[in-house]
Motif scaffolding. Structure first.
Motif, PDB file in Angstrom:
ATOM      1  N   PHE A  73     -18.748   3.047  -1.239  1.00  0.00           N
ATOM      2  CA  PHE A  73     -18.555   2.311  -2.476  1.00  0.00           C
ATOM      3  C   PHE A  73     -18.960   0.851  -2.291  1.00  0.00           C
ATOM      4  CE2 PHE A  73     -15.828   5.577  -4.395  1.00  0.00           C
ATOM      5  CZ  PHE A  73     -15.338   6.232  -3.278  1.00  0.00           C
ATOM      6  N   GLY A 130     -11.851 -13.330   5.751  1.00  0.00           N
ATOM      7  CA  GLY A 130     -12.486 -12.840   6.964  1.00  0.00           C
ATOM      8  C   GLY A 130     -12.098 -11.441   7.376  1.00  0.00           C
ATOM      9  N   HIS A 131     -11.247 -10.782   6.553  1.00  0.00           N
ATOM     10  CA  HIS A 131     -10.805  -9.432   6.919  1.00  0.00           C
ATOM     11  C   HIS A 131     -11.060  -8.394   5.835  1.00  0.00           C
ATOM     12  CE1 HIS A 131      -8.785 -10.189  10.758  1.00  0.00           C
ATOM     13  NE2 HIS A 131      -8.440 -11.346  10.249  1.00  0.00           N
ATOM     14  N   GLY A 132     -11.506  -8.775   4.695  1.00  0.00           N
ATOM     15  CA  GLY A 132     -11.616  -7.798   3.630  1.00  0.00           C
ATOM     16  C   GLY A 132     -10.223  -7.323   3.229  1.00  0.00           C
ATOM     17  N   LEU A 133     -10.120  -6.070   2.792  1.00  0.00           N
ATOM     18  CA  LEU A 133      -8.830  -5.474   2.448  1.00  0.00           C
ATOM     19  C   LEU A 133      -8.446  -4.476   3.528  1.00  0.00           C
ATOM     20  CD1 LEU A 133     -10.097  -6.334  -0.440  1.00  0.00           C
ATOM     21  CD2 LEU A 133      -8.403  -4.752  -1.362  1.00  0.00           C
ATOM     22  N   ARG A 134      -7.180  -4.496   3.890  1.00  0.00           N
ATOM     23  CA  ARG A 134      -6.696  -3.586   4.926  1.00  0.00           C
ATOM     24  C   ARG A 134      -5.476  -2.831   4.410  1.00  0.00           C
ATOM     25  NH1 ARG A 134      -5.844  -7.496   9.927  1.00  0.00           N
ATOM     26  NH2 ARG A 134      -5.160  -8.845   8.197  1.00  0.00           N
ATOM     27  N   LEU A 135      -5.408  -1.555   4.753  1.00  0.00           N
ATOM     28  CA  LEU A 135      -4.353  -0.691   4.257  1.00  0.00           C
ATOM     29  C   LEU A 135      -3.036  -0.956   4.981  1.00  0.00           C
ATOM     30  CD1 LEU A 135      -3.680   1.790   2.417  1.00  0.00           C
ATOM     31  CD2 LEU A 135      -4.141   3.204   4.428  1.00  0.00           C
ATOM     32  N   GLN A 156     -15.628  -8.469  -6.511  1.00  0.00           N
ATOM     33  CA  GLN A 156     -14.403  -9.231  -6.758  1.00  0.00           C
ATOM     34  C   GLN A 156     -14.774 -10.615  -7.263  1.00  0.00           C
ATOM     35  OE1 GLN A 156     -11.821 -10.462  -3.448  1.00  0.00           O
ATOM     36  NE2 GLN A 156     -10.049  -9.765  -4.646  1.00  0.00           N
ATOM     37  N   TYR A 190      -2.650  -2.621  -0.085  1.00  0.00           N
ATOM     38  CA  TYR A 190      -3.589  -3.308   0.791  1.00  0.00           C
ATOM     39  C   TYR A 190      -3.220  -4.780   0.820  1.00  0.00           C
ATOM     40  CZ  TYR A 190      -6.830   0.688   0.108  1.00  0.00           C
ATOM     41  OH  TYR A 190      -7.425   1.931   0.048  1.00  0.00           O
ATOM     42  N   PHE A 237     -17.730  -6.195  -1.713  1.00  0.00           N
ATOM     43  CA  PHE A 237     -17.196  -5.468  -0.578  1.00  0.00           C
ATOM     44  C   PHE A 237     -17.798  -4.064  -0.517  1.00  0.00           C
ATOM     45  CE2 PHE A 237     -13.981  -8.341   0.886  1.00  0.00           C
ATOM     46  CZ  PHE A 237     -13.595  -9.060  -0.230  1.00  0.00           C
ATOM     47  N   GLN A 255     -10.688   4.670  -6.635  1.00  0.00           N
ATOM     48  CA  GLN A 255      -9.414   3.966  -6.575  1.00  0.00           C
ATOM     49  C   GLN A 255      -9.442   2.831  -7.583  1.00  0.00           C
ATOM     50  OE1 GLN A 255      -7.818   2.832  -2.785  1.00  0.00           O
ATOM     51  NE2 GLN A 255      -8.219   4.830  -1.863  1.00  0.00           N
ATOM     52  N   TYR A 306     -17.642  -2.649  -4.155  1.00  0.00           N
ATOM     53  CA  TYR A 306     -16.721  -3.268  -5.088  1.00  0.00           C
ATOM     54  C   TYR A 306     -17.122  -4.733  -5.272  1.00  0.00           C
ATOM     55  CZ  TYR A 306     -13.269   0.518  -5.197  1.00  0.00           C
ATOM     56  OH  TYR A 306     -12.627   1.719  -5.396  1.00  0.00           O
ATOM     57  N   LEU A 345      -9.361   3.554   1.546  1.00  0.00           N
ATOM     58  CA  LEU A 345     -10.654   2.919   1.724  1.00  0.00           C
ATOM     59  C   LEU A 345     -10.627   2.019   2.955  1.00  0.00           C
ATOM     60  CD1 LEU A 345     -11.271   1.882  -1.980  1.00  0.00           C
ATOM     61  CD2 LEU A 345     -12.475   3.668  -0.726  1.00  0.00           C
ATOM     62  N   PHE A 394     -12.651  -1.209   4.293  1.00  0.00           N
ATOM     63  CA  PHE A 394     -13.503  -2.229   3.716  1.00  0.00           C
ATOM     64  C   PHE A 394     -14.235  -3.038   4.771  1.00  0.00           C
ATOM     65  CE2 PHE A 394     -12.476  -2.375  -0.805  1.00  0.00           C
ATOM     66  CZ  PHE A 394     -11.299  -1.651  -0.861  1.00  0.00           C
ATOM     67  N   GLY A 395     -15.416  -3.502   4.411  1.00  0.00           N
ATOM     68  CA  GLY A 395     -16.068  -4.552   5.163  1.00  0.00           C
ATOM     69  C   GLY A 395     -15.444  -5.894   4.829  1.00  0.00           C
ATOM     70  N   LYS A 396     -15.904  -6.944   5.489  1.00  0.00           N
ATOM     71  CA  LYS A 396     -15.292  -8.259   5.293  1.00  0.00           C
ATOM     72  C   LYS A 396     -15.817  -8.980   4.060  1.00  0.00           C
ATOM     73  CE  LYS A 396     -14.193  -8.880  10.161  1.00  0.00           C
ATOM     74  NZ  LYS A 396     -14.336  -9.725  11.377  1.00  0.00           N
TER      75      LYS A 396
END
Lengths: 115, 115
Positions: B35, A40-45, B39, A35, B91, A104, B37, B103, B105-107
């Motif tokens: 979920f 402003g984007h969170g986590l992206r795969l 951070q 990821y 998140f 995860q 999370y 997953l 995720f939101g921002k």
């Protein structure tokens, strides 16, 4: 804590250079994920793997490639780094891709800066 | 495609008080997992709580609980007796029931805790 390490933890590189990030696990989990995290984007795969030599693309895979020759290692390669790839990169692992309580576990992250 | 929305970029709570973080999601799947999370500044992603969509009972983990409203596609996190160590980015994340297992995720919501 799940045994996940990422290397390097920090890297500064220049535009156009190749970069490889490594994720290493000691849990023998089948699934591994890369990821990226941007404000402003969170986590992206980016990419994920469901077994040795079995990989697939995620939401933001352009400009990235991956390889998994061993269960424990998942490599992320930026063939020619660009400034838009400046980000924090997280590796994650899980025992399976489905089923209950498929948590995860995340590595500590790698901060990459492309100048 | 599934999406996750966190409408509160920042929240603040007084120590020992209760705070609720909002999350909504969009999906056409009937089998999925949700979920939260945490951070902290260390950047480590820590699983706080999880909820299976087929379970009507709201999940609880010590001071953390969720309000899962499946019909409204809402999944809020309540933190009771807030502590200084709860200050972090939070998140919300969605995982579908399929085999890919990644997953979404939101921002994120940045939570501050005031002493």
């Amino acid at each position: 804590d799940a045994g996940i390490t990422q290397s390097p933890r920090h890297k500064v590189t220049e535009t156009g250079t190749p970069v490889t990030l490594r994720c290493h696990q000691t849990e023998n989990h089948r699934y591994m994920y890369w990821y990226r995290q941007d404000p402003g984007h969170g986590l992206r795969l980016i990419h994920y793997s469901y077994g040795v030599k079995d990989t697939d693309k995620g939401e933001v895979s352009d400009g990235y490639s991956v390889s998994r020759s061993k269960t424990e290692d998942f490599l992320l390669t930026l063939e020619s780094a660009t400034s838009s790839q400046t980000s924090v990169y997280f590796c994650a692992i899980s025992p399976t891709g489905w089923g209950s309580y498929n948590e995860q576990f995340f590595g500590p992250g790698t901060r990459l800066t492309v100048l | 495609a599934q999406t996750v929305t966190q409408s509160q970029p920042e929240m603040s709570v007084q120590e020992a008080e209760t705070v609720t973080l909002s999350c909504t999601y969009d999906t056409s799947e009937s089998d999925y997992y949700l979920f939260w999370y945490k951070q902290p500044p260390s950047r480590q992603m820590i699983l706080v709580i999880r909820q299976e969509a087929y379970k009507q009972q709201n999940a609880t983990e010590n001071r953390f609980s969720v309000n899962f409203q499946k019909a409204a596609k809402s999944f809020s996190l309540k933190i009771s007796d807030s502590q200084l160590g709860d200050a972090a980015m939070y998140f919300c994340a969605y995982r579908g029931g399929g085999s890919q297992g990644n997953l979404i995720f939101g921002k994120g919501t940045k939570l501050s805790v005031k002493p």
